[in-house]
Design a protein around this motif. Structure first.
Motif, PDB file in Angstrom:
ATOM      1  N   GLU A  64      72.867 -51.685-178.491  1.00 20.47           N
ATOM      2  CA  GLU A  64      73.362 -50.638-179.395  1.00 20.47           C
ATOM      3  C   GLU A  64      74.534 -49.922-178.726  1.00 20.47           C
ATOM      4  N   GLN A 121      72.058 -38.348-187.612  1.00 24.12           N
ATOM      5  CA  GLN A 121      72.298 -39.795-187.595  1.00 24.12           C
ATOM      6  C   GLN A 121      72.797 -40.225-188.974  1.00 24.12           C
ATOM      7  N   GLY A 153      77.067 -54.808-176.863  1.00 26.86           N
ATOM      8  CA  GLY A 153      77.150 -55.177-178.283  1.00 26.86           C
ATOM      9  C   GLY A 153      77.273 -56.676-178.461  1.00 26.86           C
ATOM     10  N   ARG A 181      69.512 -50.831-173.457  1.00 23.31           N
ATOM     11  CA  ARG A 181      69.506 -50.015-174.689  1.00 23.31           C
ATOM     12  C   ARG A 181      69.267 -50.960-175.858  1.00 23.31           C
ATOM     13  N   THR A 182      68.301 -50.604-176.674  1.00 19.56           N
ATOM     14  CA  THR A 182      67.947 -51.482-177.787  1.00 19.56           C
ATOM     15  C   THR A 182      67.345 -50.685-178.940  1.00 19.56           C
ATOM     16  N   ASP A 183      67.238 -51.331-180.068  1.00 15.56           N
ATOM     17  CA  ASP A 183      66.495 -50.723-181.171  1.00 15.56           C
ATOM     18  C   ASP A 183      65.008 -50.996-180.975  1.00 15.56           C
ATOM     19  N   SER A 235      77.070 -47.252-177.148  1.00 16.61           N
ATOM     20  CA  SER A 235      76.895 -46.170-176.172  1.00 16.61           C
ATOM     21  C   SER A 235      78.219 -45.919-175.473  1.00 16.61           C
TER      22      SER A 235
END
Ligand code: CP
Length: 300
Positions: A50, A219, A75, A105-107, A52
């Motif tokens: 994601e 958001q 990405g 970093r991830t969903d 950043s």
């Protein structure tokens, strides 16, 4: 002390108060060191599925300062994610390159707990879906600790999109460890369900309560209707009209990125009580301390 013997950082809930104080002391040490670089032959894999700016570049800076060469996937573009490779396969293949640790970093679709159990190397959560953003909460808390000398009994008001916020989720964990109060303020549909924290519906009243006023990013991707955003800004945005309700000693914080004119006006970001860029500066020291802890178990 840690989430595992490897000193990964997935959640904060297993930390003890002394663990956090140790990290703060190491972060203060790294602040004094400033730009003294060391050299190792190890790599740190930064895997950012994601977007950043702060977290990625802060972990990158922290890695370089500790002598870790950063390998960065940022990405989809130019990676085999474009060909349909899964997040999990991507992580496993990068792990096979034998970095010293993984910063991810991830969903929510990737299970960091499962990966952490499967892999032999430490994993640092750099923002995981709505689960948590522990390094952000730690750098926020470190910033408060540096400014106030303590976290005990500080009254941290988290304003805005709390229900979607991994930063708030990590503060819920950290506040229990470090004994600071957290209250929430925002529209009902932005609040988490079943929260034990006090919630204010009136921003001016909430600001009067706070010793730290932390606005969160609305958001936009989840609230696309302009009417929602306009009404949010009117009632819950920090602006030149309502900043007079923030007391003199109260810190103004935001994890970034900021939507100016929605959750915070530029004048509030530039207010003398704002420590928003200090949060970013302190983020590097905290991440150096976290990397050191992951590499060698810290100093204890
Ligand atoms: N605070 C934070 O996580 O910012 P980035 O999304 O820019 O990393």
């Amino acid at each position: 002390m840690s989430t595992s013997l490897k000193n990964s950082l997935i959640h904060l809930r297993n930390f003890k108060k002394q663990d956090v104080i140790d990290l703060f002391e190491r972060a203060s040490f790294f602040e004094k060191q400033k730009n003294s670089f060391v050299k190792t032959d190890q790599t740190a894999a930064l895997i950012f599925f994601e977007a950043s700016t702060r977290t990625r570049m802060s972990f990158e800076t922290a890695s370089v300062r500790l002598g870790l060469h950063p390998m960065i996937l940022s990405g989809k573009a130019s990676s085999s994610l474009e060909k349909g490779e899964s997040f999990e396969d991507t992580v496993l293949n990068i792990a096979a390159l034998n970095p010293a640790l993984l910063i991810i970093r991830t969903d929510d679709s990737l299970d960091l707990n499962r990966l952490e159990q499967r892999l032999a190397l430490p994993i640092l959560n750099a923002g995981w879906g709505t689960q948590g953003h522990p390094s952000q909460a730690l750098l926020d808390a470190f910033t408060i600790w540096r400014k106030k000398g303590t976290l005990e009994k500080e009254r941290v008001l988290i304003i805005g999109d709390v229900g979607h916020s991994r930063v708030a989720a990590s503060h819920f964990e950290l506040s229990k460890i470090m004994n600071y109060e957290v209250a929430l303020c925002g529209p009902q549909n932005f609040m988490p369900t079943g929260t034990a924290h006090a919630a204010f519906s009136n921003l001016e009243e909430a600001l009067g309560w706070a010793t730290v006023a932390m606005a969160l990013r609305v958001q936009n991707e989840r609230h696309s209707k302009l009417a929602t955003l306009t009404s949010y800004a009117d009632k819950f945005g920090l602006n030149t009209k309502n900043k007079k309700f923030i007391s003199q000693g109260t810190l103004i914080m935001h994890p970034g990125p900021i939507n100016h004119g929605i959750e915070m006006d530029l004048a509030v970001m530039r207010d003398q009580r704002s420590v928003i860029l200090e949060q970013v500066i302190n983020g590097v020291y905290i991440r150096q301390a976290l990397l050191e802890r992951a590499l060698n178990g810290g100093t204890r």
